[in-house]
Design an enzyme around this catalytic site. Structure first.
Site, mmCIF file in Angstrom:
data_model
loop_
_atom_site.group_PDB
_atom_site.id
_atom_site.type_symbol
_atom_site.label_atom_id
_atom_site.label_comp_id
_atom_site.label_asym_id
_atom_site.label_seq_id
_atom_site.Cartn_x
_atom_site.Cartn_y
_atom_site.Cartn_z
ATOM 1 N N PRO A 90 35.105 4.431 72.328
ATOM 2 C CA PRO A 90 35.341 5.280 73.174
ATOM 3 C C PRO A 90 35.853 4.907 74.379
ATOM 4 O O PRO A 90 36.548 5.808 75.083
ATOM 5 C CB PRO A 90 33.775 5.708 73.447
ATOM 6 C CG PRO A 90 32.857 4.682 73.167
ATOM 7 C CD PRO A 90 33.475 3.774 72.005
ATOM 8 N N GLU A 117 24.379 0.051 70.819
ATOM 9 C CA GLU A 117 24.575 0.598 72.184
ATOM 10 C C GLU A 117 25.959 -0.051 72.542
ATOM 11 O O GLU A 117 26.499 0.206 73.531
ATOM 12 C CB GLU A 117 23.620 -0.124 73.252
ATOM 13 C CG GLU A 117 22.315 0.420 72.943
ATOM 14 C CD GLU A 117 21.769 1.685 73.157
ATOM 15 O OE1 GLU A 117 22.797 2.363 74.204
ATOM 16 O OE2 GLU A 117 21.447 2.378 72.331
ATOM 17 N N ARG A 155 47.483 10.059 55.262
ATOM 18 C CA ARG A 155 48.195 11.101 54.741
ATOM 19 C C ARG A 155 49.871 11.182 55.411
ATOM 20 O O ARG A 155 50.491 12.027 54.730
ATOM 21 C CB ARG A 155 47.497 12.425 55.287
ATOM 22 C CG ARG A 155 47.778 12.649 56.748
ATOM 23 C CD ARG A 155 46.424 13.575 57.274
ATOM 24 N NE ARG A 155 46.856 14.790 56.675
ATOM 25 C CZ ARG A 155 47.823 15.606 56.896
ATOM 26 N NH1 ARG A 155 48.536 15.276 58.098
ATOM 27 N NH2 ARG A 155 48.002 16.860 56.352
#
Ligand code: ADE
Length: 234
Positions: A90, A117, A155
């Site tokens: 993140p 974590e 894709r």
């Protein structure tokens, strides 16, 4: 393109990677994807891959050894080729269509999924990976992020979609959202297909679709319009 995924949960990834567009790309040889479990590289008889954080605090931290050993093992199998390493976190650079396009040009990606974590900071500093986040929220692991990234990349590979132009028309490819699509029936519960799409006039259809793309982008994602202006596009 070759993609290796290093993870604690290959069994969570494999069925998804065998389905749909990505599964077909693998079947037809456009992409080859292999998952490797960090746990196979644990060094003790309990197959430990995580430990408590130094300094205290909640949760467990993914350890350096199994991650470095797994990475070195996977890369040693293809001596002489250069891999592009991607760490799903993140804290990484946000995934956009442009990032997916850049990564789709690479011959070999090695994706590393963090878990629990977090992971020992020396994995981040010692591996020289491009760090990527799929959005500003925290997942319980990098696995679902790796699936998103793989889908967005595969894709784009030539031949992965049925029609070569399908990916070209996608939302975000040129910074605009996609135009609305309709199929049969012509009327459903009082909702009619716009006349222009039934007109057979390809020039008008093209113009209508472009107008719709601009209108939608202005209404839903004005930030994308601003990005286009910043890039000097019309
Ligand atoms: N791991 C946990 N959360 C993530 C996110 N948002 N993107 C990529 N990897 C993650």
């Amino acid at each position: 393109m070759r993609i290796d995924v290093l993870t604690l949960f290959p069994e969570a990834l494999e069925p998804v990677l065998a389905s749909s567009i990505v599964g077909r790309a693998v079947e037809s040889g456009i992409a080859s994807i292999a998952c490797t479990n960090f746990r196979e590289f644990a060094r003790d008889k309990h197959r430990t891959v995580d430990d408590r954080p130094f300094g205290g605090g909640p949760g467990m931290v993914l350890m350096c050894e199994p991650v470095f050993d797994a990475l070195e093992h996977v890369e040693a199998g293809h001596e002489g080729q250069a891999s592009t390493r991607v760490l799903l976190t993140p804290q990484g650079e946000r995934l956009t269509q442009r990032v997916a396009q850049e990564l789709s040009q690479e011959a070999w990606l090695v994706l590393l999924c963090g878990h629990y974590e977090g992971f020992d900071e020396r994995i981040r500093t010692g591996i020289d990976a491009r760090e990527i986040s799929i959005g500003d929220y925290v997942l319980s692991g990098g696995e679902s992020a790796a699936l998103v990234l793989i889908d967005a990349i595969v894709r784009l590979l030539p031949g992965a979609l049925g029609g070569e132009s399908s990916a070209h028309d996608d939302s975000f490819t040129d910074g605009l959202l996609e135009y609305p699509q309709y199929t049969r029936p012509r009327e459903f519960r009082g909702m009619a297909v716009p006349d222009v799409l039934l007109s057979g006039d390809h020039g008008s259809i093209e113009a209508w679709r472009r107008e719709q793309r601009i209108e939608r982008t202005l209404a839903r994602r004005p930030d994308l319009m601003q990005d286009r202006r910043d890039e000097g596009r019309k």
